[in-house]
Each structure stands twice: as structure tokens, then as C-alpha cells.
Design a protein around this motif. Structure first.
Motif, PDB file in Angstrom:
ATOM      1  N   PRO A 176      15.519  -3.535  -2.126  1.00 17.42           N
ATOM      2  CA  PRO A 176      13.967  -3.724  -0.941  1.00 17.42           C
ATOM      3  C   PRO A 176      13.512  -5.044  -0.758  1.00 17.42           C
ATOM      4  O   PRO A 176      13.200  -5.534  -2.142  1.00 17.42           O
ATOM      5  N   ASP A 177      13.036  -5.638   0.340  1.00 19.11           N
ATOM      6  CA  ASP A 177      12.343  -6.339   0.084  1.00 19.11           C
ATOM      7  C   ASP A 177      10.580  -6.516   0.647  1.00 19.11           C
ATOM      8  O   ASP A 177      10.739  -8.134   1.250  1.00 19.11           O
ATOM      9  N   THR A 178       9.975  -5.493   1.545  1.00 23.42           N
ATOM     10  CA  THR A 178       9.029  -5.152   1.621  1.00 23.42           C
ATOM     11  C   THR A 178       8.324  -4.258   0.481  1.00 23.42           C
ATOM     12  O   THR A 178       9.144  -3.507   0.190  1.00 23.42           O
ATOM     13  N   ALA A 179       7.090  -4.352   0.928  1.00 23.93           N
ATOM     14  CA  ALA A 179       6.208  -3.469  -0.441  1.00 23.93           C
ATOM     15  C   ALA A 179       5.367  -2.748   0.519  1.00 23.93           C
ATOM     16  O   ALA A 179       4.689  -3.275   1.282  1.00 23.93           O
ATOM     17  N   HIS A 180       4.777  -1.183   0.699  1.00 19.74           N
ATOM     18  CA  HIS A 180       3.796  -1.049   1.563  1.00 19.74           C
ATOM     19  C   HIS A 180       2.218  -1.172   0.375  1.00 19.74           C
ATOM     20  O   HIS A 180       2.956  -0.105  -0.589  1.00 19.74           O
ATOM     21  N   ASP A 181       1.764  -1.552   0.347  1.00 20.21           N
ATOM     22  CA  ASP A 181       0.080  -1.220  -0.370  1.00 20.21           C
ATOM     23  C   ASP A 181      -0.630   0.084  -0.096  1.00 20.21           C
ATOM     24  O   ASP A 181      -0.889   0.490   0.919  1.00 20.21           O
ATOM     25  N   LEU A 182      -0.172   1.043  -0.930  1.00 19.48           N
ATOM     26  CA  LEU A 182      -0.899   2.868  -0.720  1.00 19.48           C
ATOM     27  C   LEU A 182      -2.758   2.597  -0.392  1.00 19.48           C
ATOM     28  O   LEU A 182      -2.592   3.028  -0.150  1.00 19.48           O
ATOM     29  N   SER A 183      -2.897   1.621  -1.064  1.00 23.79           N
ATOM     30  CA  SER A 183      -4.244   1.710  -1.457  1.00 23.79           C
ATOM     31  C   SER A 183      -5.181   0.769   0.733  1.00 23.79           C
ATOM     32  O   SER A 183      -6.223  -0.032   0.609  1.00 23.79           O
ATOM     33  N   GLY A 184      -4.533   0.060   1.307  1.00 19.37           N
ATOM     34  CA  GLY A 184      -4.494   0.007   2.798  1.00 19.37           C
ATOM     35  C   GLY A 184      -5.051  -1.618   2.726  1.00 19.37           C
ATOM     36  O   GLY A 184      -5.438  -1.923   3.888  1.00 19.37           O
ATOM     37  N   ARG A 185      -4.278  -2.555   1.824  1.00 21.42           N
ATOM     38  CA  ARG A 185      -4.966  -3.718   1.231  1.00 21.42           C
ATOM     39  C   ARG A 185      -3.918  -4.826   2.022  1.00 21.42           C
ATOM     40  O   ARG A 185      -4.704  -6.426   1.584  1.00 21.42           O
ATOM     41  N   ASN A 186      -2.919  -4.241   2.417  1.00 18.48           N
ATOM     42  CA  ASN A 186      -1.278  -5.290   2.370  1.00 18.48           C
ATOM     43  C   ASN A 186      -1.938  -6.238   1.615  1.00 18.48           C
ATOM     44  O   ASN A 186      -1.357  -7.685   1.498  1.00 18.48           O
ATOM     45  N   SER A 187      -2.141  -5.806   0.104  1.00 19.22           N
ATOM     46  CA  SER A 187      -1.661  -7.191  -1.182  1.00 19.22           C
ATOM     47  C   SER A 187       0.130  -7.310  -1.597  1.00 19.22           C
ATOM     48  O   SER A 187      -0.546  -8.225  -2.532  1.00 19.22           O
ATOM     49  N   PHE A 188       0.648  -7.059  -1.020  1.00 14.56           N
ATOM     50  CA  PHE A 188       1.992  -7.368  -1.695  1.00 14.56           C
ATOM     51  C   PHE A 188       2.751  -8.346  -0.770  1.00 14.56           C
ATOM     52  O   PHE A 188       3.488  -8.751  -0.376  1.00 14.56           O
ATOM     53  N   LEU A 202       8.754  -0.399  -0.097  1.00 14.41           N
ATOM     54  CA  LEU A 202       8.190  -0.127  -1.482  1.00 14.41           C
ATOM     55  C   LEU A 202       7.117   0.304  -1.445  1.00 14.41           C
ATOM     56  O   LEU A 202       6.020  -0.296  -1.676  1.00 14.41           O
ATOM     57  N   PRO A 203       6.216   1.673  -1.513  1.00 11.76           N
ATOM     58  CA  PRO A 203       5.307   2.212  -1.293  1.00 11.76           C
ATOM     59  C   PRO A 203       5.048   1.577  -2.871  1.00 11.76           C
ATOM     60  O   PRO A 203       5.211   2.580  -3.917  1.00 11.76           O
ATOM     61  N   THR A 204       3.741   0.854  -2.976  1.00 11.42           N
ATOM     62  CA  THR A 204       3.476   0.811  -4.041  1.00 11.42           C
ATOM     63  C   THR A 204       1.826   0.859  -4.202  1.00 11.42           C
ATOM     64  O   THR A 204       0.613   0.435  -2.968  1.00 11.42           O
ATOM     65  N   LEU A 205       1.741   1.418  -5.440  1.00  7.12           N
ATOM     66  CA  LEU A 205       0.014   1.186  -6.170  1.00  7.12           C
ATOM     67  C   LEU A 205      -0.151   0.097  -6.388  1.00  7.12           C
ATOM     68  O   LEU A 205      -0.133   0.369  -7.789  1.00  7.12           O
ATOM     69  N   PRO A 206      -1.402  -0.341  -6.155  1.00  7.16           N
ATOM     70  CA  PRO A 206      -1.855  -1.697  -7.396  1.00  7.16           C
ATOM     71  C   PRO A 206      -2.128  -1.430  -8.411  1.00  7.16           C
ATOM     72  O   PRO A 206      -2.366  -0.472  -8.755  1.00  7.16           O
ATOM     73  N   PRO A 207      -2.907  -1.960  -9.180  1.00  4.04           N
ATOM     74  CA  PRO A 207      -2.209  -2.351 -10.291  1.00  4.04           C
ATOM     75  C   PRO A 207      -4.108  -1.659 -11.252  1.00  4.04           C
ATOM     76  O   PRO A 207      -4.632  -0.982 -11.487  1.00  4.04           O
ATOM     77  N   ASP A 208      -4.750  -2.059 -10.236  1.00  5.60           N
ATOM     78  CA  ASP A 208      -6.680  -1.671  -9.964  1.00  5.60           C
ATOM     79  C   ASP A 208      -6.794  -0.485  -9.187  1.00  5.60           C
ATOM     80  O   ASP A 208      -8.135   0.158  -9.515  1.00  5.60           O
ATOM     81  N   CYS A 209      -5.872   0.425  -9.449  1.00  5.01           N
ATOM     82  CA  CYS A 209      -5.716   1.991  -9.121  1.00  5.01           C
ATOM     83  C   CYS A 209      -5.952   2.706 -10.325  1.00  5.01           C
ATOM     84  O   CYS A 209      -4.622   2.750 -10.343  1.00  5.01           O
TER      85      CYS A 209
END
Lengths: 105, 250
Positions: B117-129, B207-214
Motif C-alpha cells: 500500500p502507498d497510502t494510510a488513512h488516519d483513523l483519528s481524522g487528522r490526516n497525519s500521514f 492502510l487504516p492507521t491509529l497514530p501513536p498519541d491514541c
């Protein structure tokens, strides 16, 4: 005007918007379909193209998600699978969407 | 008969009990992917693992020295996946990628040699990737890789090894901001080099991804819930790549 109520409403709206985005992304991922060794997206565009092409011929060529040409030999089977996957994904999204609507009321 | 399976790498560190994360990951792979599993680990980690049913183990000594936020991070053995995999078609996954759906199983029914995959989806809604700004080349997410064993793919892994050996040179050349070794950049550079500096085939989803601060507060076989800014959110029947390593203790 109760500013705390407004903030609460704003937070709720934000939460619903994020949850909706996640549910939509889930639906997009679910729409990916493996067929005859290639990947396709069971979205409205693919479904419309397949339906249009099969009106003239039961065999035709279509691009997969990586723009590789693929020969479709059984158009009816392919179209059925696309519609089935599209509706499965959107049905799940719809169920989730209903919970957002209830939350927001 | 062509063999298919999932390859997982797991090495405990001083700070993180990765084997706990592996145990959750394996349960979900068995439930939703239903393929053979091989775990690459070392003896110290292996002896701490609970019984997980039929799994093949490959014991190696991990290459040390890489860090994440100042803590040991034994993640640099991914380049050996081709040699370590006993399967004709292999899905390599990070153990902090939890497959709550069977979406990845789809990929085994394809003829592609190598998919990432070449993109990630930020599940926290902040487009941080949005990683493009951190390097000259588009990044891939080596969290999940699918490959077949053939000459072309062997050359991809040979290129990965070559770039790894000369990593600091390549990170300078591609102006990669991150200086620790990341498989994402390693594979991004290798794929660009071996594919003649043009495109390559990708997995058609983010790729559905949860950032480290979650902070993950609950996890079961259907999904997980996390806390961020005092708000609780959850997903279910959707894969999640969890970046907060505290999940080992949930």
C-alpha cells in the motif's frame, strides 16, 4: 446561549464526522474485489462500465486497479459479483450511518 | 500445489513485550485470513510466548541498533522475508496490524508479483500521514506486503538489501528526513530503483492507521476502541495498524 452546550454539540459533530469518514474508508476498502487474478473496485464507475460493455458483448477488456488490461469472459458473473460486493459494503456503511444519525439527534 | 501463508516478525525489547502483541495478531490472522503462519523470532522472545496452536517458527538473531523515540526497535530484518518465507505466496504483516476483516485474504487470489500500500488513512481524522513532505519520493507502507517467489521479486529483495547496506547514502540522495531505518522508505526506494524510476503495482486501499498519541483502551476479536483528547472512538470489522506500542499492555 450556553457556551458549554455549544462546545458539547461541536465536539459531538466532530466525533460523528470522524466516525463517518472511517466508516466510508472501511466501505472503500471493502469494495476491493479479486476476480480472475486481478483486483477491481466494486464502485459505481466499474459497475456502469461493465454493464455498458456487456450490452454489446459477453467478453470484453477492462482495466484493473493497477491499470492492467484484463479480459472478462463471463460478464454476468463479474457484474453480479461487483454488485454484491458494492451493496455489502454500502449496507454496512448505511447501518453505521444510522447510528450517527441517532447520535446527532 | 502452490503454498500460501502469513509471515510475522516478532522480537521483544527491553521496553516492549512484542510477544503479547503477536498473540493478539495471530488470533486475528487465524480467524480472518485462515492461512498458514510462520513467526520469525529469537529464542528469548519465543520462550515467553503462550501456545498459539499450529504455527511454524524460525529462530534468528535480530540485527540490533535501530531505535524509535530513543527505544530499541528490532525491525530491520524485513529484507530477509524472501529467504525466510516457506511459502510461494507470502503476506508479510507487522504484528501491530490487526486484521479485524478478511480484506487481505482477497490479495491471495491475485496474480500480482508484489503488492504494497502507498497510502494510510488516519483513523483519528487528522490526516497525519501525509509523508510526502518528509522525502523526495512517495512513501509506501511496508506494514503489509504481498509477494510471490520468482526471479523478479528476488531482485526486489536484493535491491532492498543493497539499499539497506548503503542506507545513509540513499537517505541523503532521496532527502529523507527520518534518519533511523524505516522499512517503509527502504521498500519505497528499492521499488523505485528496480522498477526503472516509474510506477509499480499497489494495494488499492489506504492502510487504516491509529497514530501513536491514541491510547487503545479496549480490544476484542471484532475491533478496538481508543482514547484521544478525552474522546473515545472505536472501529469494528475494519483492519487497524496501531502505532502506540502500549497496546501490549491492554
Amino acid at each position: 446561549m450556553d457556551i458549554r452546550e455549544l462546545k458539547k454539540q461541536s465536539d459531538l459533530s466532530y466525533d460523528i464526522a470522524v466516525a463517518k469518514r472511517n466508516a466510508l474508508e472501511k466501505a472503500h476498502s471493502r469494495q476491493v474485489l479479486a476476480y480472475n487474478g486481478n483486483l477491481f473496485r466494486a464502485d459505481p464507475e466499474t459497475i456502469c462500465v461493465v454493464r455498458t460493455l456487456k450490452e454489446n458483448n459477453s467478453k470484453f477488456y477492462i482495466l484493473d486497479t493497477n491499470s492492467n488490461p484484463v479480459e472478462i469472459k463471463d460478464a454476468d458473473d463479474f457484474l453480479n459479483k461487483l454488485i454484491e460486493r458494492n451493496q455489502e459494503a454500502l449496507n454496512t456503511y448505511h447501518q453505521m450511518y444510522e447510528t450517527f444519525t441517532r447520535k446527532g439527534e | 500445489m502452490m503454498t500460501q501463508g502469513v509471515l510475522l516478525f516478532c522480537f521483544d525489547t527491553e521496553h516492549t513485550r512484542y510477544h503479547k502483541i503477536l498473540e493478539r495478531c495471530v488470533r486475528l490472522v487465524k480467524k480472518n485470513i485462515s492461512k498458514n503462519i510462520t513467526v520469525v523470532t529469537n529464542f528469548d522472545t519465543f520462550r515467553k510466548m503462550s501456545p498459539m496452536g499450529f504455527i511454524e517458527y524460525k529462530l534468528i538473531e535480530p540485527e540490533l541498533g535501530n531505535t524509535l523515540n530513543g527505544k530499541a526497535w528490532n525491525n530491520v530484518d524485513r529484507h530477509m522475508a524472501y529467504e525466510l518465507s516457506p511459502y510461494d505466496t507470502t503476506l508479510v504483516m507487522d504484528i501491530d496490524y490487526f486484521c479485524f476483516s478478511d480484506n487481505l485474504k482477497n490479495l491471495f487470489n491475485t496474480e500480482y508479483d508484489f503488492l504494497v500500500p502507498d497510502t494510510a488513512h488516519d483513523l483519528s481524522g487528522r490526516n497525519s500521514f501525509d509523508q510526502r513532505r518528509w522525502s523526495m519520493i512517495p512513501m509506501v507502507w511496508a506494514t503489509v506486503l504481498l509477494f510471490k517467489k520468482n526471479d523478479k521479486v528476488r531482485k526486489i529483495f536484493d535491491t532492498v538489501k543493497y539499499i539497506k547496506k548503503n542506507y545513509s547514502y540513499f537517505t541523503e540522495m532521496y532527502r529523507i528526513y527520518s534518519k533511523n531505518l524505516r522499512n517503509d522508505y527502504l521498500f519505497a526506494m528499492a521499488l523505485q530503483q528496480i522498477n526503472g524510476f516509474v510506477g509499480y503495482e499497489k494495494m488499492p486501499f489506504a492502510l487504516p492507521t491509529l497514530p501513536p498519541d491514541c491510547e487503545v483502551v479496549e480490544i476484542n476479536d471484532k475491533g478496538l476502541a481508543w482514547k484521544h483528547n478525552n474522546q473515545i472512538s472505536y472501529v469494528q470489522d475494519q483492519d487497524v495498524h496501531v502505532l502506540n506500542k502500549e497496546i501490549a499492555d491492554v
